[in-house]
Design a protein around this motif. Structure first.
Motif, PDB file in Angstrom:
ATOM      1  N   MET A  64       0.699  -1.262  -0.088  1.00 32.24           N
ATOM      2  CA  MET A  64      -0.056   0.059   0.018  1.00 32.24           C
ATOM      3  C   MET A  64       0.897   1.164   0.028  1.00 32.24           C
ATOM      4  O   MET A  64       0.551   2.074  -0.859  1.00 32.24           O
ATOM      5  CB  MET A  64      -0.928  -0.113   1.285  1.00 32.24           C
ATOM      6  N   TRP A  65       1.970   1.119   1.055  1.00 35.82           N
ATOM      7  CA  TRP A  65       2.819   2.360   0.833  1.00 35.82           C
ATOM      8  C   TRP A  65       3.850   2.412  -0.429  1.00 35.82           C
ATOM      9  O   TRP A  65       3.611   3.799  -1.041  1.00 35.82           O
ATOM     10  CB  TRP A  65       3.757   2.382   2.104  1.00 35.82           C
ATOM     11  N   TYR A  66       3.625   1.359  -1.059  1.00 38.84           N
ATOM     12  CA  TYR A  66       4.489   1.476  -2.480  1.00 38.84           C
ATOM     13  C   TYR A  66       3.737   2.040  -3.520  1.00 38.84           C
ATOM     14  O   TYR A  66       3.978   2.807  -4.182  1.00 38.84           O
ATOM     15  CB  TYR A  66       5.265  -0.010  -2.827  1.00 38.84           C
ATOM     16  N   SER A  67       2.422   1.630  -3.330  1.00 37.16           N
ATOM     17  CA  SER A  67       1.322   2.135  -4.150  1.00 37.16           C
ATOM     18  C   SER A  67       1.088   3.795  -4.073  1.00 37.16           C
ATOM     19  O   SER A  67       1.228   4.543  -5.116  1.00 37.16           O
ATOM     20  CB  SER A  67       0.126   1.508  -4.166  1.00 37.16           C
ATOM     21  N   GLY A  68       1.167   4.280  -2.943  1.00 34.17           N
ATOM     22  CA  GLY A  68       0.959   5.610  -2.420  1.00 34.17           C
ATOM     23  C   GLY A  68       2.496   6.198  -3.230  1.00 34.17           C
ATOM     24  O   GLY A  68       2.428   7.300  -3.537  1.00 34.17           O
ATOM     25  N   PHE A  69       3.590   5.536  -3.131  1.00 37.73           N
ATOM     26  CA  PHE A  69       4.801   6.177  -3.834  1.00 37.73           C
ATOM     27  C   PHE A  69       4.469   6.305  -5.314  1.00 37.73           C
ATOM     28  O   PHE A  69       4.873   7.601  -5.772  1.00 37.73           O
ATOM     29  CB  PHE A  69       5.892   5.214  -3.567  1.00 37.73           C
ATOM     30  N   VAL A  70       3.894   5.463  -5.773  1.00 34.98           N
ATOM     31  CA  VAL A  70       4.066   5.273  -7.279  1.00 34.98           C
ATOM     32  C   VAL A  70       3.036   6.537  -7.816  1.00 34.98           C
ATOM     33  O   VAL A  70       3.120   7.318  -8.523  1.00 34.98           O
ATOM     34  CB  VAL A  70       3.358   4.174  -7.984  1.00 34.98           C
ATOM     35  N   VAL A  71       1.954   6.840  -7.173  1.00 37.64           N
ATOM     36  CA  VAL A  71       0.901   7.840  -7.386  1.00 37.64           C
ATOM     37  C   VAL A  71       1.316   9.027  -7.064  1.00 37.64           C
ATOM     38  O   VAL A  71       1.256  10.205  -7.645  1.00 37.64           O
ATOM     39  CB  VAL A  71      -0.437   7.404  -6.445  1.00 37.64           C
ATOM     40  N   CYS A  72       1.930   9.233  -5.837  1.00 41.92           N
ATOM     41  CA  CYS A  72       2.793  10.760  -5.584  1.00 41.92           C
ATOM     42  C   CYS A  72       3.793  10.926  -6.540  1.00 41.92           C
ATOM     43  O   CYS A  72       4.095  11.931  -7.017  1.00 41.92           O
ATOM     44  CB  CYS A  72       3.253  10.663  -4.096  1.00 41.92           C
TER      45      CYS A  72
END
Length: 109
Positions: free
Chosen positions: A33-41
């Motif tokens: 989930m944190w890596y997904s947030g990384f990609v989106v940001c």
């Protein structure tokens, strides 16, 4: 308006570095989930930087974007990741902020 895009892009840069730090601390599904947030940001940050550089000078825009990201990331590290906040770190954060303000002040846009 492009200065607003640039500031928002810098804030999303802080977001993607924060997501990296949180992913390092997480385990299991939370890590992804944190890596997904990384990609989106990361994507939002780059799109906003590209939009800002359509009218702002590239060198100024990149320096301000990077400066916002650097200052924000150091502050996130201090407040959320228990990194040290000694005199010299705070001093150099303020010099970065002064540089960002100075670049905005001398920009013709």
């Amino acid at each position: 308006m492009n200065w607003i895009f640039l500031v928002l892009g810098g804030l999303f840069e802080v977001g993607f570095t924060t997501c990296l730090g949180k992913a390092k601390e997480a385990s299991g599904q939370a890590t992804w989930m944190w890596y997904s947030g990384f990609v989106v940001c990361l994507c939002l940050s780059m799109v906003l930087l590209i939009k800002a550089t359509q009218t702002l000078p590239l060198g100024t825009a990149y320096a301000v974007w990077t400066g916002i990201g650097a200052v924000g990331t150091v502050l996130m590290g201090i407040f959320f990741f228990k990194e040290p906040a000694d005199f010299w770190r705070i001093f150099f954060i303020f010099t970065l902020i002064a540089s960002i303000v100075g670049l905005k002040a001398v920009s013709s846009h």
